[in-house]
Enzyme design. Structure first.
Site, PDB file in Angstrom:
ATOM      1  CB  CYS A  30      -0.909  -0.057   1.227  1.00  0.00           C
ATOM      2  SG  CYS A  30      -1.704   1.489   1.671  1.00  0.00           S
ATOM      3  CB  CYS A  33       0.459   1.634   4.091  1.00  0.00           C
ATOM      4  SG  CYS A  33      -1.280   1.153   3.989  1.00  0.00           S
TER       5      CYS A  33
END
Length: 105
Positions: A30, A33
């Site tokens: 991600c 993230c």
């Protein structure tokens, strides 16, 4: 305090057994993230004495993610005395996260 990694098995002890905890639900693939990781490190340096920060990899630990309705990542949930009290989804600045956390300390 250092950021701790939690799993489905350790979630109860690490999060629900503590005071105020910010849990980052994330995954290694991600992009946002990865962007928020250094923000959490800075936050830990600034207010880590009064806040525990935990990271939970949703790919490896689907139970906790499902239990708290995590549908998108990164999702950050503030737990107070074991109960979820606030949730933000997506990349957040350090100031935005401090603001969210400060409402529950």
């Amino acid at each position: 305090m250092a950021i701790v990694n939690v799993t489905d098995q350790s979630f109860s002890n690490e999060v629900e057994g503590s005071g105020t905890v910010l849990v980052d639900f994330w995954a290694p693939w991600c992009g946002p993230c990865k962007m928020i990781a250094p923000v959490l490190e800075e936050l830990d340096k600034e207010i880590g004495d009064s806040l525990k920060i935990a990271k939970l990899n949703v790919d490896d630990n689907p139970e906790a993610a499902s239990r708290f309705g995590v549908m998108s990542i990164p999702t950050l949930i503030v737990f107070k005395d074991g109960q979820p009290v606030d949730k933000v989804v997506g990349f957040q600045s350090k100031d935005a996260l401090k603001n969210v956390v400060s409402r529950h300390q």
